[in-house]
Scaffold this motif. Sequence first.
Motif, PDB file in Angstrom:
ATOM      1  N   ALA A  51       8.174  13.445 -10.284  1.00 24.07           N
ATOM      2  CA  ALA A  51       8.282  13.799  -8.862  1.00 24.07           C
ATOM      3  C   ALA A  51       7.473  12.824  -8.018  1.00 24.07           C
ATOM      4  O   ALA A  51       7.929  12.365  -6.958  1.00 24.07           O
ATOM      5  CB  ALA A  51       7.813  15.233  -8.638  1.00 24.07           C
ATOM      6  N   TRP A  52       6.283  12.482  -8.467  1.00 24.93           N
ATOM      7  CA  TRP A  52       5.457  11.511  -7.745  1.00 24.93           C
ATOM      8  C   TRP A  52       6.183  10.177  -7.641  1.00 24.93           C
ATOM      9  O   TRP A  52       6.234   9.564  -6.578  1.00 24.93           O
ATOM     10  CB  TRP A  52       4.118  11.323  -8.454  1.00 24.93           C
ATOM     11  CG  TRP A  52       3.340  10.186  -7.871  1.00 24.93           C
ATOM     12  CD1 TRP A  52       2.526  10.212  -6.778  1.00 24.93           C
ATOM     13  CD2 TRP A  52       3.332   8.829  -8.341  1.00 24.93           C
ATOM     14  NE1 TRP A  52       2.002   8.968  -6.540  1.00 24.93           N
ATOM     15  CE2 TRP A  52       2.487   8.091  -7.485  1.00 24.93           C
ATOM     16  CE3 TRP A  52       3.944   8.162  -9.394  1.00 24.93           C
ATOM     17  CZ2 TRP A  52       2.250   6.733  -7.652  1.00 24.93           C
ATOM     18  CZ3 TRP A  52       3.709   6.814  -9.560  1.00 24.93           C
ATOM     19  CH2 TRP A  52       2.861   6.116  -8.686  1.00 24.93           C
ATOM     20  N   ARG A  53       6.765   9.737  -8.757  1.00 20.84           N
ATOM     21  CA  ARG A  53       7.443   8.437  -8.784  1.00 20.84           C
ATOM     22  C   ARG A  53       8.660   8.436  -7.860  1.00 20.84           C
ATOM     23  O   ARG A  53       8.904   7.467  -7.142  1.00 20.84           O
ATOM     24  CB  ARG A  53       7.847   8.102 -10.224  1.00 20.84           C
ATOM     25  CG  ARG A  53       8.500   6.765 -10.381  1.00 20.84           C
ATOM     26  CD  ARG A  53       7.537   5.652 -10.117  1.00 20.84           C
ATOM     27  NE  ARG A  53       8.201   4.395 -10.447  1.00 20.84           N
ATOM     28  CZ  ARG A  53       7.739   3.218 -10.140  1.00 20.84           C
ATOM     29  NH1 ARG A  53       6.585   3.124  -9.531  1.00 20.84           N
ATOM     30  NH2 ARG A  53       8.398   2.144 -10.452  1.00 20.84           N
ATOM     31  N   ILE A  54       9.413   9.527  -7.866  1.00 18.61           N
ATOM     32  CA  ILE A  54      10.585   9.627  -6.991  1.00 18.61           C
ATOM     33  C   ILE A  54      10.137   9.528  -5.526  1.00 18.61           C
ATOM     34  O   ILE A  54      10.752   8.828  -4.720  1.00 18.61           O
ATOM     35  CB  ILE A  54      11.352  10.944  -7.258  1.00 18.61           C
ATOM     36  CG1 ILE A  54      12.039  10.871  -8.626  1.00 18.61           C
ATOM     37  CG2 ILE A  54      12.363  11.230  -6.150  1.00 18.61           C
ATOM     38  CD1 ILE A  54      12.601  12.192  -9.109  1.00 18.61           C
ATOM     39  N   GLN A  55       9.060  10.220  -5.185  1.00 13.89           N
ATOM     40  CA  GLN A  55       8.543  10.165  -3.817  1.00 13.89           C
ATOM     41  C   GLN A  55       8.033   8.767  -3.481  1.00 13.89           C
ATOM     42  O   GLN A  55       8.270   8.267  -2.380  1.00 13.89           O
ATOM     43  CB  GLN A  55       7.428  11.186  -3.624  1.00 13.89           C
ATOM     44  CG  GLN A  55       7.923  12.615  -3.647  1.00 13.89           C
ATOM     45  CD  GLN A  55       6.776  13.618  -3.668  1.00 13.89           C
ATOM     46  OE1 GLN A  55       5.624  13.255  -3.839  1.00 13.89           O
ATOM     47  NE2 GLN A  55       7.111  14.882  -3.487  1.00 13.89           N
ATOM     48  N   ALA A  56       7.352   8.139  -4.414  1.00 17.02           N
ATOM     49  CA  ALA A  56       6.818   6.795  -4.171  1.00 17.02           C
ATOM     50  C   ALA A  56       7.946   5.800  -3.938  1.00 17.02           C
ATOM     51  O   ALA A  56       7.859   4.947  -3.059  1.00 17.02           O
ATOM     52  CB  ALA A  56       5.945   6.351  -5.342  1.00 17.02           C
ATOM     53  N   ILE A  57       9.012   5.920  -4.703  1.00 15.55           N
ATOM     54  CA  ILE A  57      10.154   5.026  -4.528  1.00 15.55           C
ATOM     55  C   ILE A  57      10.804   5.277  -3.166  1.00 15.55           C
ATOM     56  O   ILE A  57      11.113   4.344  -2.431  1.00 15.55           O
ATOM     57  CB  ILE A  57      11.169   5.196  -5.679  1.00 15.55           C
ATOM     58  CG1 ILE A  57      10.576   4.662  -6.986  1.00 15.55           C
ATOM     59  CG2 ILE A  57      12.494   4.495  -5.356  1.00 15.55           C
ATOM     60  CD1 ILE A  57      11.370   5.033  -8.235  1.00 15.55           C
ATOM     61  N   ALA A  58      10.985   6.546  -2.820  1.00 16.67           N
ATOM     62  CA  ALA A  58      11.631   6.893  -1.554  1.00 16.67           C
ATOM     63  C   ALA A  58      10.780   6.498  -0.349  1.00 16.67           C
ATOM     64  O   ALA A  58      11.301   6.039   0.668  1.00 16.67           O
ATOM     65  CB  ALA A  58      11.931   8.391  -1.513  1.00 16.67           C
ATOM     66  N   GLU A  59       9.468   6.664  -0.458  1.00 17.04           N
ATOM     67  CA  GLU A  59       8.575   6.399   0.674  1.00 17.04           C
ATOM     68  C   GLU A  59       8.037   4.973   0.686  1.00 17.04           C
ATOM     69  O   GLU A  59       7.365   4.570   1.618  1.00 17.04           O
ATOM     70  CB  GLU A  59       7.392   7.375   0.650  1.00 17.04           C
ATOM     71  CG  GLU A  59       7.783   8.831   0.710  1.00 17.04           C
ATOM     72  CD  GLU A  59       8.372   9.240   2.049  1.00 17.04           C
ATOM     73  OE1 GLU A  59       8.004   8.635   3.079  1.00 17.04           O
ATOM     74  OE2 GLU A  59       9.203  10.157   2.057  1.00 17.04           O
ATOM     75  N   GLY A  60       8.254   4.228  -0.362  1.00 12.87           N
ATOM     76  CA  GLY A  60       7.808   2.842  -0.381  1.00 12.87           C
ATOM     77  C   GLY A  60       6.547   2.600  -1.188  1.00 12.87           C
ATOM     78  O   GLY A  60       6.091   1.474  -1.289  1.00 12.87           O
ATOM     79  N   GLY A  61       5.943   3.602  -1.764  1.00 13.12           N
ATOM     80  CA  GLY A  61       4.773   3.403  -2.619  1.00 13.12           C
ATOM     81  C   GLY A  61       3.542   2.953  -1.863  1.00 13.12           C
ATOM     82  O   GLY A  61       3.396   3.182  -0.660  1.00 13.12           O
ATOM     83  N   LEU A  62       2.646   2.277  -2.556  1.00 12.02           N
ATOM     84  CA  LEU A  62       1.392   1.811  -1.966  1.00 12.02           C
ATOM     85  C   LEU A  62       1.605   0.541  -1.155  1.00 12.02           C
ATOM     86  O   LEU A  62       2.463  -0.277  -1.487  1.00 12.02           O
ATOM     87  CB  LEU A  62       0.374   1.524  -3.075  1.00 12.02           C
ATOM     88  CG  LEU A  62      -0.139   2.693  -3.889  1.00 12.02           C
ATOM     89  CD1 LEU A  62      -1.018   2.186  -5.017  1.00 12.02           C
ATOM     90  CD2 LEU A  62      -0.913   3.657  -3.011  1.00 12.02           C
ATOM     91  N   SER A  63       0.772   0.366  -0.159  1.00 12.32           N
ATOM     92  CA  SER A  63       0.808  -0.873   0.614  1.00 12.32           C
ATOM     93  C   SER A  63       0.281  -2.007  -0.270  1.00 12.32           C
ATOM     94  O   SER A  63      -0.406  -1.767  -1.271  1.00 12.32           O
ATOM     95  CB  SER A  63      -0.064  -0.747   1.859  1.00 12.32           C
ATOM     96  OG  SER A  63      -1.426  -0.655   1.486  1.00 12.32           O
ATOM     97  N   GLU A  64       0.575  -3.226   0.115  1.00 12.14           N
ATOM     98  CA  GLU A  64       0.111  -4.379  -0.661  1.00 12.14           C
ATOM     99  C   GLU A  64      -1.413  -4.417  -0.698  1.00 12.14           C
ATOM    100  O   GLU A  64      -2.019  -4.733  -1.719  1.00 12.14           O
ATOM    101  CB  GLU A  64       0.672  -5.681  -0.072  1.00 12.14           C
ATOM    102  CG  GLU A  64       0.402  -6.898  -0.926  1.00 12.14           C
ATOM    103  CD  GLU A  64       0.884  -6.767  -2.373  1.00 12.14           C
ATOM    104  OE1 GLU A  64       0.171  -7.240  -3.282  1.00 12.14           O
ATOM    105  OE2 GLU A  64       1.956  -6.183  -2.619  1.00 12.14           O
ATOM    106  N   ARG A  65      -2.051  -4.070   0.402  1.00  5.04           N
ATOM    107  CA  ARG A  65      -3.515  -4.039   0.462  1.00  5.04           C
ATOM    108  C   ARG A  65      -4.075  -3.021  -0.536  1.00  5.04           C
ATOM    109  O   ARG A  65      -5.034  -3.299  -1.253  1.00  5.04           O
ATOM    110  CB  ARG A  65      -3.962  -3.694   1.885  1.00  5.04           C
ATOM    111  CG  ARG A  65      -5.449  -3.658   2.036  1.00  5.04           C
ATOM    112  CD  ARG A  65      -5.842  -3.459   3.499  1.00  5.04           C
ATOM    113  NE  ARG A  65      -7.267  -3.347   3.604  1.00  5.04           N
ATOM    114  CZ  ARG A  65      -7.907  -2.287   4.094  1.00  5.04           C
ATOM    115  NH1 ARG A  65      -7.241  -1.265   4.555  1.00  5.04           N
ATOM    116  NH2 ARG A  65      -9.217  -2.253   4.127  1.00  5.04           N
TER     117      ARG A  65
END
Length: 176
Positions: A51-65
């Motif tokens: 579920a975390w991974r699906i959300q991260a993919i949908a929302e764009g994950g962590l910023s480059e910083r």
Amino acid sequence: MRMENNVETAMRKEIDELSTMPVGQLRQKYLEVFGEESRSSHRQFLFRRIAWRIQAIAEGGLSERARRRAMEIANDADLRIRAPKAKFGPDATLDPKLSVSRKVMSAVDPRLPTPGTYLERDYKGRRIVVKILVHGFEFDGEIYRSLSAIAHEVTGTKWNGFLFFSLTSMEERPNG
């Protein structure tokens, strides 16, 4: 705005579908979203990670910083300097001269009186007397590693040894 709702709805639907999947399907989905097999077969763990991974993919994950900072922290982390003990005895391939072994001295728990002190408590008509030692506790001629072990021996149920012997302050007690 309409596009965001569609993505969010699809993401929620996908996560809802996870909740009905058996462990085998969750492991397959884990492989799909992470690109590697999970070593876990714990249903709740798999569900949360996917579920975390699906959300991260949908929302764009962590910023480059944030990614760079995480990598800096990971690179600064202390690494294990000694291999874990082999399952069936010492590993003959390891050179003992390359290992460092020493005991770490822990600070004495400030809740405990000094070694040599006796703790006394009445429990169901029985007088419980425990002598505090430098490394452990003596009760009924036996040495115990913790007060909790003695409390368990006496009561037959799990107890926090400090609570059982009233060695906690009111601030430390739950709901106290």
